[in-house]
Motif scaffolding. Structure first.
Motif, PDB file in Angstrom:
ATOM      1  N   ARG A  63       0.713  -1.212  -0.071  1.00  0.00           N
ATOM      2  CA  ARG A  63       0.027  -0.093  -0.049  1.00  0.00           C
ATOM      3  C   ARG A  63       1.001   1.146   0.013  1.00  0.00           C
ATOM      4  N   ARG A  64       0.234   2.145  -0.344  1.00  0.00           N
ATOM      5  CA  ARG A  64       1.009   3.636  -0.158  1.00  0.00           C
ATOM      6  C   ARG A  64       1.642   3.728   1.188  1.00  0.00           C
ATOM      7  N   ASP A  65       2.882   4.345   1.225  1.00  0.00           N
ATOM      8  CA  ASP A  65       3.472   4.309   2.538  1.00  0.00           C
ATOM      9  C   ASP A  65       3.066   5.544   3.491  1.00  0.00           C
ATOM     10  N   ASP A  66       2.418   6.550   2.766  1.00  0.00           N
ATOM     11  CA  ASP A  66       1.663   7.544   3.489  1.00  0.00           C
ATOM     12  C   ASP A  66       0.308   7.568   3.680  1.00  0.00           C
ATOM     13  N   THR A  67      -0.311   6.430   3.791  1.00  0.00           N
ATOM     14  CA  THR A  67      -1.787   6.309   3.880  1.00  0.00           C
ATOM     15  C   THR A  67      -2.152   5.614   5.162  1.00  0.00           C
ATOM     16  N   ARG A  68      -3.324   5.716   5.678  1.00  0.00           N
ATOM     17  CA  ARG A  68      -3.778   5.245   6.946  1.00  0.00           C
ATOM     18  C   ARG A  68      -4.747   3.770   6.367  1.00  0.00           C
ATOM     19  N   PRO A  69      -4.480   2.797   6.465  1.00  0.00           N
ATOM     20  CA  PRO A  69      -5.536   1.654   6.055  1.00  0.00           C
ATOM     21  C   PRO A  69      -6.889   1.643   6.570  1.00  0.00           C
ATOM     22  N   THR A  70      -7.835   1.484   5.704  1.00  0.00           N
ATOM     23  CA  THR A  70      -9.149   1.380   6.293  1.00  0.00           C
ATOM     24  C   THR A  70      -9.088  -0.059   6.991  1.00  0.00           C
ATOM     25  N   ARG A  71     -10.255  -0.197   7.601  1.00  0.00           N
ATOM     26  CA  ARG A  71     -10.482  -1.552   8.428  1.00  0.00           C
ATOM     27  C   ARG A  71     -10.863  -2.584   7.240  1.00  0.00           C
ATOM     28  N   ARG A  72     -11.305  -2.125   6.287  1.00  0.00           N
ATOM     29  CA  ARG A  72     -11.444  -3.089   5.033  1.00  0.00           C
ATOM     30  C   ARG A  72     -10.279  -3.622   4.502  1.00  0.00           C
ATOM     31  N   ALA A  73      -9.315  -2.637   4.345  1.00  0.00           N
ATOM     32  CA  ALA A  73      -8.048  -3.035   3.989  1.00  0.00           C
ATOM     33  C   ALA A  73      -7.220  -4.009   5.081  1.00  0.00           C
ATOM     34  N   GLN A  74      -7.246  -3.660   6.329  1.00  0.00           N
ATOM     35  CA  GLN A  74      -6.524  -4.563   7.223  1.00  0.00           C
ATOM     36  C   GLN A  74      -7.263  -6.053   7.340  1.00  0.00           C
ATOM     37  N   ALA A  75      -8.441  -5.983   7.200  1.00  0.00           N
ATOM     38  CA  ALA A  75      -9.101  -7.351   7.242  1.00  0.00           C
ATOM     39  C   ALA A  75      -8.818  -8.262   5.827  1.00  0.00           C
ATOM     40  N   PHE A  76      -8.443  -7.704   4.723  1.00  0.00           N
ATOM     41  CA  PHE A  76      -8.181  -7.860   3.389  1.00  0.00           C
ATOM     42  C   PHE A  76      -6.530  -8.622   3.833  1.00  0.00           C
ATOM     43  N   ALA A  77      -5.911  -7.647   4.202  1.00  0.00           N
ATOM     44  CA  ALA A  77      -4.354  -8.136   4.546  1.00  0.00           C
ATOM     45  C   ALA A  77      -4.428  -9.186   5.638  1.00  0.00           C
ATOM     46  N   GLY A  78      -5.151  -9.344   6.530  1.00  0.00           N
ATOM     47  CA  GLY A  78      -5.146 -10.625   7.253  1.00  0.00           C
ATOM     48  C   GLY A  78      -5.482 -11.882   6.603  1.00  0.00           C
ATOM     49  N   LEU A  79      -6.377 -12.002   5.684  1.00  0.00           N
ATOM     50  CA  LEU A  79      -6.489 -13.279   4.933  1.00  0.00           C
ATOM     51  C   LEU A  79      -5.544 -13.471   4.245  1.00  0.00           C
TER      52      LEU A  79
END
Length: 316
Positions: free
Chosen positions: A284-300
């Protein structure tokens, strides 16, 4: 209608922010209007009002190529996605209910990765989070990188090839290079690891994608081999089909089947040469704050990739 304002600022609405984020991810007014189910004129007007409120242009209009974000537009998209997600959480929080993930998640995927793990990841993700609409941007390495940097995608799956400046990455697995030959090739019948030098005089079918071709050239240089390139091919499955009719290629992803689209058979052979593999990266971009959606996708992605998941895939 809710508006946001501060000292010395102009008013803008949450609806305008939502419309803006969809246009940014779609890259066109036409596609965004279709997704939002509003007229293109209403959407254009909302974006124009938001640009006036911000005091800067948010998009560049590219003739026959849609829209691209300006630097202020990229900053606004980066900040607005987590903000809109928090706004969507408010009703459930107020009612004291369990929070459900909703909204849209755009994921960029390097094409060779897409067909192996991604269907299982998305199947599980959609089962757990049915309120999230997942869209894919599938392409070569550079296409995915640019989509991440522009804000079109929030998350990406790509290889550790080329320039990755501006991205925060996490290694999911490492894939060593291997040789692919037709099932009837003498080296396939031998069934033992090979050296690239054994194939130096044979035609190479090269996977000709940005950064991939440079990585492959580096492997030949390291092995001291000058390849005889017969065909430059841009499709992963196309390369496999060509090899089934003769020649060889080097790939990193060992597929669990030998069949090709043209009815041929190919065999993956382990390399004896000490050559670097490629990492599969979550980015992901290094200057972004990931959404909870993105965090859940990363976990999977972490759960469904890696050596323990790929044990069923082997050479020969």
């Amino acid at each position: 209608m809710m508006t946001a304002q501060g000292p010395g600022s102009r008013n803008f609405t949450l609806s305008q922010l939502r419309y803006f984020s969809v246009v940014a991810q779609e890259g066109s007014m036409t596609g965004a209007a279709g997704r939002l189910r509003i007229t293109q004129s209403a959407l254009s007007s909302a974006v124009a009002q938001l640009e006036a409120a911000m005091g800067v242009p948010l998009f560049r209009r590219l003739p026959r190529r849609g829209l691209s974000l300006t630097d202020p537009g990229r900053r606004l998209l980066r900040e607005s996605l987590p903000l809109l997600e928090e706004v969507d959480r408010l009703p459930a929080l107020v009612r004291g209910e369990e929070e459900a993930l909703t909204g849209r998640l755009v994921v960029g995927v390097y094409e060779p990765i897409a067909s192996v793990h991604l269907p299982d990841i998305l199947h599980e993700f959609e089962a757990r989070y049915p309120g999230v609409d997942v869209s894919l941007v599938e392409g070569d390495q550079e296409t995915v990188r640019q989509a991440l940097l522009s804000g079109t995608c929030e998350m990406g799956l790509l290889y550790s090839m080329g320039v990755l400046a501006g991205l925060e990455t996490e290694v999911l697995e490492t894939l060593p290079p291997h040789v692919l030959v037709a099932a009837g090739h003498p080296l396939a019948r031998r069934g033992t690891p090979v050296r690239l030098a054994e194939l130096a005089d044979e035609p190479l079918i090269l996977l000709d994608l940005p950064h991939t071709r440079e990585y492959l050239a580096g492997l030949f240089d390291a092995a001291g081999v000058a390849p005889q390139v017969r065909h430059w091919v841009k499709g992963y499955d196309t390369v496999r089909s060509f090899v089934a009719r003769g020649g060889y290629t080097i790939l990193n992803r060992v597929l669990p089947h030998r069949g090709t689209h043209n009815g041929g058979q190919v065999v993956a052979l382990e390399l004896r040469d000490d050559l670097p593999g490629v990492d599969v990266l979550l980015a992901r971009r290094d200057d972004t704050r990931p959404t909870r959606r993105a965090q859940a996708f990363a976990g999977l992605c972490r759960d469904q990739t890696g050596p323990s998941v790929a044990e069923h895939v082997s050479f020969m």
